[in-house]
Design an enzyme around this catalytic site. Structure first.
Site, PDB file in Angstrom:
ATOM      1  N   GLN B 237      17.484  53.512  -9.368  1.00  0.00           N
ATOM      2  CA  GLN B 237      16.796  52.264  -9.647  1.00  0.00           C
ATOM      3  C   GLN B 237      15.294  52.475  -9.838  1.00  0.00           C
ATOM      4  O   GLN B 237      14.589  51.564 -10.252  1.00  0.00           O
ATOM      5  CB  GLN B 237      17.037  51.237  -8.520  1.00  0.00           C
ATOM      6  CG  GLN B 237      18.459  50.664  -8.523  1.00  0.00           C
ATOM      7  CD  GLN B 237      18.714  49.602  -7.476  1.00  0.00           C
ATOM      8  OE1 GLN B 237      19.603  49.764  -6.655  1.00  0.00           O
ATOM      9  NE2 GLN B 237      17.953  48.512  -7.476  1.00  0.00           N
ATOM     10  N   ARG B 384      20.345  42.710  -3.325  1.00  0.00           N
ATOM     11  CA  ARG B 384      20.045  41.604  -4.228  1.00  0.00           C
ATOM     12  C   ARG B 384      19.060  40.610  -3.613  1.00  0.00           C
ATOM     13  O   ARG B 384      19.286  39.404  -3.585  1.00  0.00           O
ATOM     14  CB  ARG B 384      21.316  40.881  -4.651  1.00  0.00           C
ATOM     15  CG  ARG B 384      21.060  40.127  -5.959  1.00  0.00           C
ATOM     16  CD  ARG B 384      22.309  39.553  -6.538  1.00  0.00           C
ATOM     17  NE  ARG B 384      21.989  38.925  -7.804  1.00  0.00           N
ATOM     18  CZ  ARG B 384      22.791  38.943  -8.853  1.00  0.00           C
ATOM     19  NH1 ARG B 384      23.944  39.543  -8.803  1.00  0.00           N
ATOM     20  NH2 ARG B 384      22.448  38.341  -9.971  1.00  0.00           N
ATOM     21  N   CYS B 385      17.998  41.159  -3.043  1.00  0.00           N
ATOM     22  CA  CYS B 385      16.942  40.283  -2.560  1.00  0.00           C
ATOM     23  C   CYS B 385      15.682  41.114  -2.493  1.00  0.00           C
ATOM     24  O   CYS B 385      15.722  42.322  -2.550  1.00  0.00           O
ATOM     25  CB  CYS B 385      17.260  39.751  -1.168  1.00  0.00           C
ATOM     26  SG  CYS B 385      17.261  41.000   0.116  1.00  0.00           S
ATOM     27  N   GLU B 760      17.407  37.563  -7.709  1.00  0.00           N
ATOM     28  CA  GLU B 760      17.816  37.659  -6.319  1.00  0.00           C
ATOM     29  C   GLU B 760      17.802  36.327  -5.595  1.00  0.00           C
ATOM     30  O   GLU B 760      18.392  36.182  -4.527  1.00  0.00           O
ATOM     31  CB  GLU B 760      16.926  38.697  -5.640  1.00  0.00           C
ATOM     32  CG  GLU B 760      17.024  40.006  -6.430  1.00  0.00           C
ATOM     33  CD  GLU B 760      16.135  41.114  -5.946  1.00  0.00           C
ATOM     34  OE1 GLU B 760      15.030  40.811  -5.499  1.00  0.00           O
ATOM     35  OE2 GLU B 760      16.552  42.264  -6.013  1.00  0.00           O
TER      36      GLU B 760
END
Lengths: 277, 806
Positions: B237, B384-385, B760
């Site tokens: 990522q 996902r935050c 997110e």
């Protein structure tokens, strides 16, 4: 998730398949849809030298309804079973149960024979077969024999089938007209085994009840069926609760499973009685 | 070309710029199975690597016998910590300032830990080799409870740190303690809590779960011994950060390392960290001189690569009798597993947990986080935050509900009277953030009206009456959430990872015929960057988005950036994109003025062209300008038309949203049915509404999974109980709720195009929303709080404990 090495066999008829089993003994396993065995091989929890794929054996296919009996070839997929009009009207509980097995992709490959013969207490069809009083035809080196579904399951993954035998057909006596049938299953998600599931058939003065994944074998209770036949729903539930022996797992602790077993059973009984003509 | 007959609206629409629901250009290849993922990469002579993993959660490794494995046909090497030690690679630094064993160095600290790396000619031989390695273990006492881990007599997990009283983030007060991190004013908060009219208190656990991208982690490492260049294709990522860190660890010069992130099948934070598989593949490639591939199985992924959450949050919230919140205190016991491998900005060992005052104007607050070692897998990534923002949002949104119960108030009204007002922005929070913008009351009122809140409450009351009368066994729960995210890390002055500043970048080259290529320091894992970033450029410089190629992920070609996670791509790289485009536009203006024979200030930008002010029929299109930029000698102007921007944002962005869920709960089975889920998101300027909607659907579905069943569970022996998709809940289309999406737009005042990021928000907002719905259903029977996940048996147990089963 990489299996150990094995020899792959794809016999064209039952005799050849049995021959391979005779030749390799407990080194060999038959595979139908493969949804149970292949993951176990990938986890290396099932290691075998010879995998005998039954898909080319025509004798193991076909569905027939005649003389008060439905006869289903062991390699019939869940998808084929769901789509068979004759079965849907004579034994709607089969279709109802099959539709609750995993998802369409699994049902295109998964077979009724594999589902009942593997002896996995999580599988749905064994309880349905016990409820219906089905018989399993086994073919081996000595010829054919039949074993009642209610006598077939000994423990988790242990059945009355001998190592060199292959399940060829399932024979189901058609219940009398007007019998209500139901299969109710609670699960966490699509693709899951049952937290609890109940198969019920209820006629005017007869009934049969079996449950899934609440013991190391499917649970059919003569007492539960008799109580329901006599119109005692709670007596039926009580008898079944005495017969099951659920274990704790990620689906929940034992008291929860017993509670849900009773709820699911009552709902299946309710559905079967509502469908009774 | 004179296309002046075309109406401005049509010219604008043809660009497919900001606000256009442009179809995702990536999907053509993804839906045809033409993606190029790490496991699709096949190089000549490539080898396969696989790990021997520990079956124990805590054990000494007495011996590793390689002989039988080396005798397996195809097995070339078996690496252990002893083999890596001479290279100094048996341990590696984590992103959190700790260090982690690459291969078991004398002991193992979690089940599934990497013990040996088998290298073979193919994947099957590698697996056979793994099965043949004989490891002798001596079991040690296991600690899986983070509170027990701090007992004086708890087993020492990290013997390598024994006697070290100072860690990367300050003092360690116990052998299993990692750090204490504080924000806010302890004394003032205690004073408020001591004098408050009402104080509500609760322990809130956000359980351990896992990001579980569809594609697991993996890489292909290839050391070219002729050129001395190492190339690593991997599920990264943050490819540039990996390159720099790899160079610092290995001593290979940075120009001799090329990191490539090809198509990535979801990351969700799981692919931010550095894993032993990457290090071992690189070493194996250096040793063998051949490319080495390592790709995790699903079980490997769930057991060993980064988990998320696992925060025990003890909250106290103070208020007046009429519901005005006066103070908040939170203490977190953070279970980090065997190594602290969180992926947070360096100065924030508990991420942005100090956003836990949420959407509310809370005058005083104090947060204290204790990080703890246990015998579980390392991680603690932002699933996902933004960093620990879901934990913070879950905490405050549950505390609001707990306070509402204590006050006997409606939770919607309690929120309304405590929201930060629109006129308070920019808002300085008690825990140290400056919220850039927001209009919470507008969003809240719109949401309540959209769902028909009052009618829902009336229906719920009727259902309750029917339940009590024995007419039904199903209750209705109405879940409310108003969340505020903090994303877009971030300002380099306070955000770095291992010293790498968290700016990001974009480089744009306009081709002579007026099409373009743009490269960014970020990397899409499914977010649709190639679609949306092209839209930003399209609107900024008037080239159709369809004529713009977008590339990311190759460190040899892309400008340096810190990658994609924490919803930072749009706030940071999106801003860099706009700024680079503006540099191009500025040069284009000079070229246009020259071509039109007027002064620079006498032309103005108009959608896809520069026109003479007051004479719109005299213009040059961007296509014409691009051609002239390359092919016409213009005095005082260099040929070419390209620009690069490195953007260091002045602040974070603060997206927010109002979510409302209506859930039916069967008290007898514990099962539920999501009747409706309404999600209003304010992510500032909306670049592509279709992609926003898709992000909300995906994030809310992950949130649904987490709230309603997904967990990483261990038994008391540290055995991992949820390592397959049978027990680790990932919703199929059947379980996935239907969502209604909505929006308000409050642009970020400091972002060049006002965008805030959205990927997110739905995970942050939906988890408390689903959870609050469950709690709300049982509120009339006295339930205050019950821990997630709310799977069937736990919901059943709530009903059972409340006496609802007779």
């Amino acid at each position: 998730m990489i299996p150990a090495g094995f020899e792959y066999h794809r016999p064209a008829d039952l005799a050849a398949a049995i021959g391979i089993l005779q030749q390799h003994g407990d080194e060999a396993r038959v595979v139908a849809g493969g949804h149970s065995l292949i993951p176990m091989m990938k986890l290396r929890m099932a290691e075998l030298g010879h995998l005998v794929d039954l898909r080319d054996i025509g004798e193991l296919r076909g569905i027939g309804i005649a003389g008060g009996t439905a006869e289903i070839g062991a390699m019939t997929t869940q998808h084929e079973l769901i789509g068979h009009g004759g079965l849907a009207s004579a034994l709607p509980v089969l279709r109802e149960a099959a539709l609750q097995i995993a998802d369409p992709q699994v049902r295109y490959l998964g077979t009724i024979g594999g589902n009942v013969a593997n002896g996995d207490p999580g599988n749905d069809m064994p309880a349905v077969m016990q409820c219906l009083g089905a018989r399993f035809r086994l073919c081996g080196p000595e010829g054919e024999r039949e074993v009642a579904a209610r006598d077939f399951y000994e423990a988790a993954f242990f059945t009355a089938r001998a190592e060199e035998e292959i399940l060829s057909r399932i024979l189901i006596p058609l219940p009398p007209e007007g019998t209500g049938q139901a299969y109710v299953k609670q699960k966490r998600k699509i693709g899951d085994y049952a937290t609890a599931a109940a198969a019920v058939i209820a006629g005017r003065d007869s009934a049969s009840v079996a449950m899934t994944n609440l013991s190391d074998t499917p649970v059919w209770s003569a007492e539960a069926g008799a109580a329901l036949a006599a119109g005692h729903v709670e007596g039926c539930v009580e008898a079944m609760l005495a017969a099951i022996d659920p274990q704790e797992d990620m689906r929940g602790p034992i008291p929860f499973k017993k509670h849900v077993a009773a709820v699911v059973l009552r709902r299946a009984i309710g559905a079967a009685l509502a469908r009774r003509a | 070309m004179k296309d002046d007959a075309t109406a401005p609206a049509d010219r604008s629409a043809g660009l497919k710029g900001l606000g256009c629901s442009r179809k995702r250009v990536e999907d053509v290849r993804f839906t045809q199975g033409r993606g190029n993922y790490v496991d699709d990469i096949k190089l000549k002579g490539m080898l396969s690597g696989d790990f021997v993993r520990s079956p124990y959660a805590h054990a000494r490794v007495v011996s590793v016998d390689k002989d039988a494995a080396l005798a397996v046909p195809g097995v070339l090497a078996v690496l252990t910590a002893q083999d890596l030690e001479p290279l100094g690679l048996h341990w590696m630094p984590t992103l959190a300032g700790d260090r982690q064993m690459v291969l078991a160095d004398g002991k193992v600290l979690f089940q599934g830990q990497e013990v040996a790396f088998v290298v073979a000619t193919d994947r099957y031989a590698a697996a056979d080799g793994v099965a043949a390695v004989e490891v002798e273990y001596e079991e040690l006492p296991v600690v899986t409870d983070p509170f027990r881990a701090l007992d004086p007599d708890a087993p020492v997990l990290r013997e390598d740190l024994e006697g070290k009283t100072e860690g990367a983030h300050g003092a360690r007060r116990h052998h299993n303690h990692i750090f204490t991190w504080e924000a806010g004013d302890r004394e003032a908060t205690e004073a408020v809590l001591g004098e408050a009219e009402v104080v509500a208190e609760e322990m809130i656990h956000y359980h351990r779960t896992h990001p579980m991208p569809l594609e697991t982690c993996g890489c292909v490492a290839s050391m070219d011994k002729v050129t001395g260049k190492l190339t690593v294709w991997g599920t990264f990522q943050a490819p540039h950060a990996v390159r720099t860190v790899a160079s610092l660890i290995s001593g290979i010069a940075e120009h001799n390392i090329r990191i490539v992130s090809p198509d990535i099948g979801g990351g969700f934070g799981n692919k931010v960290g550095v894993y032993p598989g990457y290090v071992c593949s690189i070493v194996a490639s250096i040793v063998t001189g051949r490319p080495v591939k390592w790709v995790e199985s699903r079980m490997d992924n769930l057991m060993s690569t980064a988990f998320a959450r696992d925060y025990w949050m003890k909250g106290r919230i103070a208020a007046t009798k009429d519901g005005k919140i006066t103070g908040l205190r939170c203490h977190v016991t953070a279970d980090h597993g065997g190594f602290d491998a969180c992926a947070d900005p360096t100065k924030f060992p508990a991420g942005f947990m100090n956003i836990c005052t949420g959407s509310y104007d809370i005058p005083v607050a104090y947060l204290e986080v204790d990080g703890v070692y246990t015998n579980k897998a390392p991680g603690g990534v932002a699933y996902r935050c933004s960093f620990r923002v879901t934990e913070a949002a879950y905490f405050i949104e549950r505390m609001i509900e707990v306070l509402a119960i204590k006050l006997g108030m409606d939770a919607a009204e309690l929120r309304r009277i405590n929201f930060i007002r629109a006129d308070q922005f920019p808002y300085q929070s008690a825990l140290g953030w400056e919220y850039d913008s927001g209009d919470y009351h507008r969003a809240w009122d719109k949401a309540l009206e959209a769902v028909g809140y009052d009618a829902l409450r009336a229906e719920q009351a009727q259902r309750l009456e029917d339940f009590r009368a024995g007419k039904t066994r199903k209750l209705i729960g109405i879940g409310l959430t108003h969340f505020t995210e903090i994303v877009g890390a971030g300002p380099v002055k306070n955000c770095d990872i291992l010293g790498l500043g968290m700016f990001d970048s974009c480089e744009i080259r306009i081709h002579p015929t007026g099409s373009a290529i743009a490269r960014l320091g970020t990397i899409s894992q499914g977010q649709g960057h190639a679609t949306t970033f092209a839209q930003i450029i399209a609107s900024e410089i008037g080239i159709p988005a369809d004529d713009i190629t977008l590339e990311e992920g190759d460190t040899d070609t892309a400008p340096y950036g810190l990658g994609t996670y924490g919803s930072r791509s749009t706030p940071v790289a999106g801003a860099a994109t706009a700024m680079a485009a503006r540099k191009i536009r500025a040069k284009a203006q000079m070229i246009a003025a020259y071509l039109l024979e007027v002064h620079d200030d006498d032309v103005e930008f108009d959608i896809d062209r520069f026109a003479v002010k007051g004479a719109p029929e005299r213009f040059k299109t961007m296509k014409e300008i691009a051609f002239a930029a390359y092919n016409q000698a213009i005095p005082g102007i260099e040929p070419g038309l390209e620009a690069v921007s490195y953007y260091d944002p002045p602040n974070m962005t603060y997206p927010f949203g109002a979510y409302i869920c209506v859930m039916e709960i069967d008290v007898d089975t514990g099962d539920h049915d999501i009747r409706s889920f309404y999600a209003l998101d304010d992510c500032g300027t909306r670049i592509n509404p279709m992609i926003i909607e898709g992000q909300v659907h995906g994030g809310a579905t992950e949130g649904y999974a987490i709230a309603m069943g997904q967990e990483i569970a261990y038994d008391a022996m540290g055995n991992h109980k949820t390592a397959t998709l049978m027990d680790f809940f990932v919703p199929t289309s059947w379980e996935t709720p239907h969502y209604t999406t909505d929006f308000t737009v409050t642009p970020s005042p400091h972002h060049p195009i006002g965008a805030k990021g959205v990927g997110e928000s739905p995970n942050v907002g939906s988890v408390p929303c689903f959870s609050n719905a469950v709690h709300d259903a049982f509120r009339p029977f006295g339930l205050v709080h019950s821990h997630m996940p709310h799977d069937q048996w736990r919901v059943w147990k709530i009903a059972h404990d409340l006496g609802l089963h007779g």
